[in-house]
Motif scaffolding. Structure first.
Motif, short mmCIF file in Angstrom:
data_model
loop_
_atom_site.label_atom_id
_atom_site.label_comp_id
_atom_site.label_asym_id
_atom_site.label_seq_id
_atom_site.Cartn_x
_atom_site.Cartn_y
_atom_site.Cartn_z
N SER A 19 -36.75 70.20 -128.41
CA SER A 19 -36.87 70.16 -126.95
C SER A 19 -35.50 70.04 -126.30
CB SER A 19 -37.76 68.99 -126.53
OG SER A 19 -37.07 67.76 -126.72
N VAL A 20 -35.40 70.56 -125.08
CA VAL A 20 -34.15 70.46 -124.34
C VAL A 20 -33.83 68.99 -124.06
CG1 VAL A 20 -32.93 71.12 -122.23
CG2 VAL A 20 -34.51 72.73 -123.30
N ASP A 21 -34.87 68.21 -123.75
CA ASP A 21 -34.66 66.78 -123.46
C ASP A 21 -34.06 66.06 -124.66
OD1 ASP A 21 -35.18 64.30 -121.80
OD2 ASP A 21 -36.38 63.85 -123.59
N TYR A 22 -34.60 66.34 -125.86
CA TYR A 22 -34.08 65.67 -127.06
C TYR A 22 -32.62 66.06 -127.29
CZ TYR A 22 -33.52 64.18 -131.89
OH TYR A 22 -33.07 63.58 -133.04
N TYR A 23 -32.32 67.36 -127.19
CA TYR A 23 -30.93 67.79 -127.42
C TYR A 23 -30.01 67.19 -126.36
CZ TYR A 23 -26.72 70.49 -127.94
OH TYR A 23 -25.40 70.83 -128.10
N THR A 24 -30.45 67.14 -125.10
CA THR A 24 -29.63 66.57 -124.03
C THR A 24 -29.30 65.12 -124.31
OG1 THR A 24 -30.58 68.09 -122.40
CG2 THR A 24 -29.52 66.11 -121.55
N ARG A 25 -30.29 64.36 -124.80
CA ARG A 25 -30.04 62.95 -125.11
C ARG A 25 -29.03 62.80 -126.24
NH1 ARG A 25 -34.78 60.42 -126.93
NH2 ARG A 25 -36.01 62.34 -126.86
N LEU A 26 -29.05 63.74 -127.20
CA LEU A 26 -28.05 63.68 -128.26
C LEU A 26 -26.64 63.91 -127.70
CD1 LEU A 26 -29.71 65.70 -131.19
CD2 LEU A 26 -29.35 63.22 -131.05
N GLU A 27 -26.51 64.86 -126.80
CA GLU A 27 -25.20 65.16 -126.20
C GLU A 27 -24.74 64.03 -125.29
OE1 GLU A 27 -24.23 68.67 -124.21
OE2 GLU A 27 -24.34 69.96 -125.99
N GLN A 28 -25.65 63.26 -124.80
CA GLN A 28 -25.29 62.15 -123.91
C GLN A 28 -25.24 60.81 -124.65
OE1 GLN A 28 -28.29 62.50 -120.85
NE2 GLN A 28 -27.17 64.12 -119.75
N ALA A 29 -25.31 60.88 -125.99
CA ALA A 29 -25.24 59.67 -126.83
C ALA A 29 -26.36 58.69 -126.50
CB ALA A 29 -23.87 58.99 -126.68
N ARG A 30 -27.52 59.21 -126.11
CA ARG A 30 -28.67 58.36 -125.79
C ARG A 30 -29.81 58.53 -126.78
NH1 ARG A 30 -31.56 59.49 -121.81
NH2 ARG A 30 -30.89 61.62 -121.35
N GLY A 31 -29.70 59.53 -127.65
CA GLY A 31 -30.79 59.83 -128.54
C GLY A 31 -30.80 58.95 -129.78
N PRO A 32 -31.92 58.96 -130.52
CA PRO A 32 -31.99 58.23 -131.79
C PRO A 32 -31.12 58.92 -132.84
CG PRO A 32 -33.93 59.59 -131.50
CD PRO A 32 -33.16 59.70 -130.22
N ARG A 33 -30.90 58.24 -133.93
CA ARG A 33 -30.12 58.85 -135.01
C ARG A 33 -30.88 60.06 -135.55
NH1 ARG A 33 -28.32 55.74 -140.59
NH2 ARG A 33 -27.60 57.59 -141.71
N PRO A 34 -30.27 61.25 -135.50
CA PRO A 34 -30.99 62.45 -135.93
C PRO A 34 -31.20 62.48 -137.44
CG PRO A 34 -28.72 62.99 -135.36
CD PRO A 34 -28.93 61.56 -134.97
#
Length: 269
Positions: free
Chosen positions: A48-63
């Motif tokens: 999802s775009v939301d998941y990838y965006t959170r990764l780029e913003q350092a807000r996502g879980p550890r992939p």
């Protein structure tokens, strides 16, 4: 800190990847930056775009490794870049899944800048992924423009294979490289099909395979009996493209020889 470094690396690699490199049109007033959009990377990585965006913003879980592998493919990372991505995410990079069958644009352009040198690029499975006009004139293009595989040419007589003084040695070189490829890409279906075909249809291939030959790329000379140019004394040198597990073979002739003159004639043909 690790999340910030991973996010920065994803943004950096996305900005560096040009749309035309993945078959997207780069024209249009709505594209304000030369790199890919977030939604394009997300689509390529099947997330999802939301998941990838959170990764780029350092807000996502550890992939997970699966997510990292998908990102590496979407961003067209080299093996070294892929390993770096995994390190930033705190994971160990598993081996590559498949043979790299694309040739990098700068490598392809180099071939065209060598008019008096025959040049081909082969992948780890010995598919010819690029070659210049002189190489095609020397080796003969397959009828219909189909995929040229040098292992099939050597052991199954598929395509034009002119008589050469190095045929026996080349057979061992081919098997050595395919053995390395089998170890590196055990889950590549196209490579597995090639090996099965060679084992089933060539006793010579099976015999050499059992000897476990080891050959390193380097300088070699051979005599090629060309149907139009006659006997050609050729120098063959191999350059490695290690990030893609590919080889560039440069075919030349010694200056002042009849072979050099013959190559010039083939170049103009």
């Amino acid at each position: 800190m690790a999340r910030q470094e991973l996010a920065h690396y994803l943004r950096e690699r996305r900005a560096a990847l040009r749309p035309h490199e993945i078959g997207l049109a780069a024209t249009g007033t709505d594209r304000r930056t030369p790199g890919l959009r977030r939604e394009e990377v997300a689509e390529l990585a099947h997330m999802s775009v939301d998941y990838y965006t959170r990764l780029e913003q350092a807000r996502g879980p550890r992939p997970s490794p699966r997510i990292l592998d998908a990102l590496a493919r979407a961003l067209r990372l080299t093996p070294a870049e892929r390993s770096h991505l995994f390190r930033l995410a705190g994971s160990s990079a598993p081996p590559g899944i498949s043979v790299e069958r694309r040739v990098r644009p700068h490598v392809a352009r180099m071939l065209e800048r060598l008019p008096e040198t025959g040049a081909i690029v082969t992948d780890a499975a010995y598919d010819v992924v690029a070659w210049n006009p002189l190489a095609r004139a020397l080796l003969g293009a397959d009828p219909g423009g189909g995929t040229t595989n040098l292992a099939r040419r050597r052991f199954l007589n598929q395509g034009r294979m002119y008589e050469s003084s190095s045929a026996e040695e080349f057979g061992h070189i081919v098997v050595a490289r395919l053995r390395r490829a089998a170890d590196r890409y055990p889950h590549d279906p196209k490579l597995a099909a090639l090996l099965a075909e060679l084992h089933a249809n060539s006793a010579e291939f099976r015999q050499i395979w059992e000897t476990r030959p080891v050959h390193a790329p380097g300088h070699r000379t051979k005599t090629l009996n060309h149907p139009k140019a006659g006997a050609l004394r050729l120098n063959c040198d191999v350059l490695l493209v290690p990030e893609d597990d590919q080889e560039v073979v440069l075919i030349t002739a010694t200056p002042g020889t009849t072979t050099r003159s013959a190559l010039s004639t083939l170049t103009r043909a």
